[in-house]
Design an enzyme around this catalytic site. Structure first.
Site, PDB file in Angstrom:
ATOM      1  N   HIS A  15      22.274  27.443  16.851  1.00 18.90           N
ATOM      2  CA  HIS A  15      21.293  26.457  16.401  1.00 18.90           C
ATOM      3  C   HIS A  15      19.914  27.103  16.264  1.00 18.90           C
ATOM      4  CE1 HIS A  15      18.466  23.137  16.621  1.00 18.90           C
ATOM      5  NE2 HIS A  15      19.439  22.287  16.374  1.00 18.90           N
ATOM      6  N   GLU A  50      15.758  34.773  14.868  1.00 18.07           N
ATOM      7  CA  GLU A  50      16.167  35.807  13.910  1.00 18.07           C
ATOM      8  C   GLU A  50      17.402  36.522  14.418  1.00 18.07           C
ATOM      9  OE1 GLU A  50      14.768  36.615  10.954  1.00 18.07           O
ATOM     10  OE2 GLU A  50      13.325  34.981  11.158  1.00 18.07           O
ATOM     11  N   LEU A  75      28.861  22.832  20.002  1.00 24.19           N
ATOM     12  CA  LEU A  75      29.882  22.104  20.748  1.00 24.19           C
ATOM     13  C   LEU A  75      30.705  21.214  19.806  1.00 24.19           C
ATOM     14  CD1 LEU A  75      30.598  22.106  23.683  1.00 24.19           C
ATOM     15  CD2 LEU A  75      29.009  20.219  24.063  1.00 24.19           C
ATOM     16  N   ALA A  76      30.034  20.470  18.968  1.00 24.86           N
ATOM     17  CA  ALA A  76      30.729  19.502  18.110  1.00 24.86           C
ATOM     18  C   ALA A  76      30.222  19.578  16.682  1.00 24.86           C
ATOM     19  CB  ALA A  76      30.491  18.088  18.639  1.00 24.86           C
ATOM     20  N   GLY A  78      28.564  18.079  13.430  1.00 19.51           N
ATOM     21  CA  GLY A  78      27.471  17.137  13.233  1.00 19.51           C
ATOM     22  C   GLY A  78      26.805  17.524  11.919  1.00 19.51           C
ATOM     23  N   VAL A  79      25.637  16.976  11.686  1.00 22.44           N
ATOM     24  CA  VAL A  79      24.938  17.256  10.423  1.00 22.44           C
ATOM     25  C   VAL A  79      24.696  18.766  10.257  1.00 22.44           C
ATOM     26  CG1 VAL A  79      22.810  16.846   9.124  1.00 22.44           C
ATOM     27  CG2 VAL A  79      23.887  14.976  10.360  1.00 22.44           C
ATOM     28  N   HIS A  80      24.388  19.469  11.381  1.00 21.67           N
ATOM     29  CA  HIS A  80      24.105  20.911  11.276  1.00 21.67           C
ATOM     30  C   HIS A  80      25.329  21.697  10.795  1.00 21.67           C
ATOM     31  CE1 HIS A  80      20.290  20.146  12.922  1.00 21.67           C
ATOM     32  NE2 HIS A  80      20.632  20.097  14.187  1.00 21.67           N
TER      33      HIS A  80
END
Lengths: 133, 133
Positions: A15, A50, A75-76, A78-80
């Protein structure tokens, strides 16, 4: 035949965070995979750290791999993992493959799924609980 | 003496998401812990899903537990686990304990750490890579 040690590069995508902890965990995941399986592994971050995903792909491509598997250290879903990261990678969604051109070289790109609901995750969470007792 | 089966409640706190996947994983973690250890386990979400952290604490308190361990179902520490969630719980940070008053009853509240860099996480990430090959 594809040789997992030389022909495949793994891009572990985190992330990203202003704090150091997400990067530490993503690097630890990459190191563990590299040590255990002797594969080419590169970290990259969706945001704030980076290398970026684009730069991570370039670093792996420069090693001469024929195929890159991008895997989200999330973990799950999602939108990302379902929109943002596939958008940057240029793949449709989790589980899909495509061919991309990096610095003039054609490379097969696969996009793997997130960590998900494995039993060992619950074991770790319970261990964290026990540590406080 | 505190009995882990009756006196302690575990609050598994997820990020929350507009998509169903984060909730599915947080529920799976809670179910696995409940089945394996026969403890009181309740899910709660920082945002976007129900129950909220406040409501999760109330649900657990109503079962008569003496102590609640709140544990974030997050891969790594970050702003959410170090600021947002402690802020809602009223604890200082990860690893700290406090006493809170829920519906007039004093309950000890401990705040556990996130999942972190365990070896099995790297094994799962590598398994996701292999699934695409």
């Amino acid at each position: 035949m594809v040789n997992i040690m030389y022909d495949i590069g793994i891009l572990v995508i985190g992330h990203g965070s202003k704090l150091p902890y997400n990067k530490e965990i993503v690097e630890s995941i990459a190191e563990n995979i590299q040590k255990k399986h002797d594969t080419r592994v590169q970290t990259a971050y969706m945001s704030m750290n980076e290398p970026s995903i684009e730069d991570g792909l370039k670093i792996l491509a420069a090693t001469g791999v024929k195929k890159i598997v991008a895997v989200p250290a999330f973990l799950a879903n999602g939108v990302h993992t379902l929109k943002d990261i596939p958008g940057i990678l240029g793949v449709e969604t989790v589980g899909t493959k495509t061919t991309i051109l990096i610095d003039g070289v054609q490379i097969e790109l696969c996009y793997a799924g997130p960590i998900g609901a494995e039993e060992c995750i619950a074991d770790i969470v319970f261990k964290r609980v026990q540590e406080t007792l």
